[in-house]
Design a protein around this motif. Structure first.
Motif, PDB file in Angstrom:
ATOM      1  N   ALA A 138      -5.287  16.819  18.969  1.00 42.44           N
ATOM      2  CA  ALA A 138      -4.562  17.007  20.226  1.00 42.44           C
ATOM      3  C   ALA A 138      -4.954  18.334  20.866  1.00 42.44           C
ATOM      4  CB  ALA A 138      -3.052  16.951  19.984  1.00 42.44           C
ATOM      5  N   GLY A 139      -5.101  19.367  20.067  1.00 45.83           N
ATOM      6  CA  GLY A 139      -5.518  20.674  20.579  1.00 45.83           C
ATOM      7  C   GLY A 139      -6.921  20.634  21.156  1.00 45.83           C
ATOM      8  N   TRP A 140      -7.818  19.929  20.480  1.00 45.74           N
ATOM      9  CA  TRP A 140      -9.195  19.802  20.961  1.00 45.74           C
ATOM     10  C   TRP A 140      -9.230  19.087  22.308  1.00 45.74           C
ATOM     11  CZ3 TRP A 140     -12.136  14.973  20.595  1.00 45.74           C
ATOM     12  CH2 TRP A 140     -13.454  15.099  20.997  1.00 45.74           C
ATOM     13  N   LEU A 141      -8.551  17.948  22.396  1.00 48.41           N
ATOM     14  CA  LEU A 141      -8.535  17.219  23.671  1.00 48.41           C
ATOM     15  C   LEU A 141      -7.876  18.038  24.779  1.00 48.41           C
ATOM     16  CD1 LEU A 141      -7.838  13.490  22.736  1.00 48.41           C
ATOM     17  CD2 LEU A 141      -9.815  14.412  23.958  1.00 48.41           C
ATOM     18  N   THR A 142      -6.790  18.709  24.443  1.00 48.72           N
ATOM     19  CA  THR A 142      -6.105  19.551  25.438  1.00 48.72           C
ATOM     20  C   THR A 142      -7.033  20.658  25.925  1.00 48.72           C
ATOM     21  OG1 THR A 142      -3.947  19.058  24.458  1.00 48.72           O
ATOM     22  CG2 THR A 142      -4.099  21.037  25.838  1.00 48.72           C
TER      23      THR A 142
ATOM     24  N   ALA B 280       0.845  -1.200   0.000  1.00 44.51           N
ATOM     25  CA  ALA B 280       0.000   0.000   0.000  1.00 44.51           C
ATOM     26  C   ALA B 280       0.876   1.244   0.000  1.00 44.51           C
ATOM     27  CB  ALA B 280      -0.912   0.001   1.225  1.00 44.51           C
ATOM     28  N   ILE B 281       0.267   2.360  -0.392  1.00 44.02           N
ATOM     29  CA  ILE B 281       0.979   3.634  -0.388  1.00 44.02           C
ATOM     30  C   ILE B 281       0.150   4.664   0.396  1.00 44.02           C
ATOM     31  CG2 ILE B 281       2.206   3.238  -2.553  1.00 44.02           C
ATOM     32  CD1 ILE B 281       0.120   5.075  -3.894  1.00 44.02           C
ATOM     33  N   GLU B 282       0.868   5.606   0.998  1.00 46.06           N
ATOM     34  CA  GLU B 282       0.194   6.693   1.698  1.00 46.06           C
ATOM     35  C   GLU B 282       0.015   7.855   0.749  1.00 46.06           C
ATOM     36  OE1 GLU B 282       0.387   9.467   5.709  1.00 46.06           O
ATOM     37  OE2 GLU B 282       1.978   7.995   5.347  1.00 46.06           O
ATOM     38  N   VAL B 283      -1.157   8.455   0.806  1.00 46.02           N
ATOM     39  CA  VAL B 283      -1.501   9.591  -0.039  1.00 46.02           C
ATOM     40  C   VAL B 283      -1.883  10.756   0.876  1.00 46.02           C
ATOM     41  CG1 VAL B 283      -3.091  10.414  -1.832  1.00 46.02           C
ATOM     42  CG2 VAL B 283      -2.351   8.025  -1.826  1.00 46.02           C
ATOM     43  N   GLY B 284      -1.517  11.965   0.489  1.00 43.26           N
ATOM     44  CA  GLY B 284      -1.941  13.155   1.236  1.00 43.26           C
ATOM     45  C   GLY B 284      -1.317  13.282   2.607  1.00 43.26           C
ATOM     46  N   ALA B 285      -0.103  12.786   2.764  1.00 48.05           N
ATOM     47  CA  ALA B 285       0.539  12.815   4.087  1.00 48.05           C
ATOM     48  C   ALA B 285       0.812  14.237   4.571  1.00 48.05           C
ATOM     49  CB  ALA B 285       1.837  12.013   4.051  1.00 48.05           C
ATOM     50  N   GLY B 286       0.881  15.193   3.685  1.00 49.97           N
ATOM     51  CA  GLY B 286       1.217  16.560   4.068  1.00 49.97           C
ATOM     52  C   GLY B 286       0.235  17.204   5.023  1.00 49.97           C
TER      53      GLY B 286
ATOM     54  N   THR C  77     -14.978  22.653  15.478  1.00 47.04           N
ATOM     55  CA  THR C  77     -15.792  22.131  14.372  1.00 47.04           C
ATOM     56  C   THR C  77     -15.419  22.833  13.080  1.00 47.04           C
ATOM     57  OG1 THR C  77     -17.602  21.502  15.838  1.00 47.04           O
ATOM     58  CG2 THR C  77     -18.144  21.823  13.512  1.00 47.04           C
ATOM     59  N   VAL C  78     -15.257  24.144  13.120  1.00 47.00           N
ATOM     60  CA  VAL C  78     -14.867  24.892  11.916  1.00 47.00           C
ATOM     61  C   VAL C  78     -13.470  24.474  11.455  1.00 47.00           C
ATOM     62  CG1 VAL C  78     -14.284  27.207  11.056  1.00 47.00           C
ATOM     63  CG2 VAL C  78     -16.402  26.845  12.340  1.00 47.00           C
ATOM     64  N   LEU C  79     -12.521  24.387  12.390  1.00 43.72           N
ATOM     65  CA  LEU C  79     -11.162  23.964  12.022  1.00 43.72           C
ATOM     66  C   LEU C  79     -11.163  22.542  11.448  1.00 43.72           C
ATOM     67  CD1 LEU C  79      -9.111  25.374  15.038  1.00 43.72           C
ATOM     68  CD2 LEU C  79      -9.107  26.217  12.666  1.00 43.72           C
ATOM     69  N   ASN C  80     -11.915  21.653  12.073  1.00 40.77           N
ATOM     70  CA  ASN C  80     -11.986  20.276  11.591  1.00 40.77           C
ATOM     71  C   ASN C  80     -12.582  20.214  10.191  1.00 40.77           C
ATOM     72  OD1 ASN C  80     -11.668  17.403  11.962  1.00 40.77           O
ATOM     73  ND2 ASN C  80     -13.880  17.313  12.211  1.00 40.77           N
TER      74      ASN C  80
ATOM     75  N   VAL D 194      -3.544  15.715  13.334  1.00 37.01           N
ATOM     76  CA  VAL D 194      -3.042  15.341  14.663  1.00 37.01           C
ATOM     77  C   VAL D 194      -3.061  16.560  15.588  1.00 37.01           C
ATOM     78  CG1 VAL D 194      -1.024  14.531  15.941  1.00 37.01           C
ATOM     79  CG2 VAL D 194      -1.658  13.429  13.781  1.00 37.01           C
ATOM     80  N   LEU D 195      -2.572  17.677  15.111  1.00 43.54           N
ATOM     81  CA  LEU D 195      -2.544  18.903  15.907  1.00 43.54           C
ATOM     82  C   LEU D 195      -3.955  19.342  16.295  1.00 43.54           C
ATOM     83  CD1 LEU D 195      -0.761  21.161  17.082  1.00 43.54           C
ATOM     84  CD2 LEU D 195      -1.020  22.350  14.902  1.00 43.54           C
ATOM     85  N   LEU D 196      -4.875  19.262  15.367  1.00 42.93           N
ATOM     86  CA  LEU D 196      -6.250  19.651  15.642  1.00 42.93           C
ATOM     87  C   LEU D 196      -6.847  18.787  16.748  1.00 42.93           C
ATOM     88  CD1 LEU D 196      -8.871  21.273  14.372  1.00 42.93           C
ATOM     89  CD2 LEU D 196      -9.421  18.945  13.702  1.00 42.93           C
TER      90      LEU D 196
END
Length: 170
Positions: free
Chosen positions: A50-54, A34-40, A141-144, A46-48
């Motif tokens: 983690a920020g939400w839970l924090t 398999a290949i990963e697509v859109g990794a950028g 929600t908007v950021l997500n 992840v930041l979103l």
């Protein structure tokens, strides 16, 4: 420990468990070619999250709990499990494409093209509202939705590449 802290601890453990499952599934899929697509954009997801839970831990850990919003959040966990079961070993938090593998068209994918993303959007809003944090619900929600606009385009392109033959499963 407050009821809100207990809820946040359970959600945090759930998310950490999902990251472990995702990593295991990703490693297996990559080993199968398999290949990963859109990794950028992945670090932003992840930041979103983690920020939400924090933010929930900072401002929500001692809040009273809105039981109606919590009940809706808990109901969504059934949909989350259905999604995980439908995707099985192909579920990851990344966009991983296994050339030649059939698209998943069973479970909730029979009815909706991106059910996991719909669940996550609702979860972010509902858990924030369950802890009486409407501003956090709106902001995350908007950021997500902004991150998902990028992700869904990348995933749709990856799954529609014409030289990757596949069939739909019943």
């Amino acid at each position: 420990m407050s009821f809100a802290s207990l809820i946040l601890a359970l959600v945090t453990l759930q998310r950490l468990g999902e990251l472990v499952l995702s990593r295991r599934n990703t490693e297996r899929l990559l080993a199968q070619g398999a290949i990963e697509v859109g990794a950028g954009h992945y670090p932003f997801i992840v930041l979103l999250h983690a920020g939400w839970l924090t933010a929930l831990w900072i401002w929500g850990r001692n809040q009273d709990v809105n039981l109606a919003a919590l009940a809706a959040f808990v109901a969504l966990q059934g949909l989350r499990l259905w999604i995980l079961a439908a995707l099985g070993p192909r579920w990851t938090t990344r966009i991983i494409v296994l050339p030649g593998a059939p698209l998943i068209a069973s479970g909730p994918y029979r009815y909706f093209p991106h059910p996991n993303y719909a669940v996550v959007v609702a979860e972010i809003a509902l858990l924030s509202l369950a802890l009486h944090l409407p501003v956090l619900a709106l902001i995350f929600t908007v950021l997500n939705c902004a991150v998902l606009a990028v992700r869904i385009r990348a995933e749709s392109r990856a799954l529609s590449v014409s030289d990757w033959p596949r069939i739909s499963t019943p």
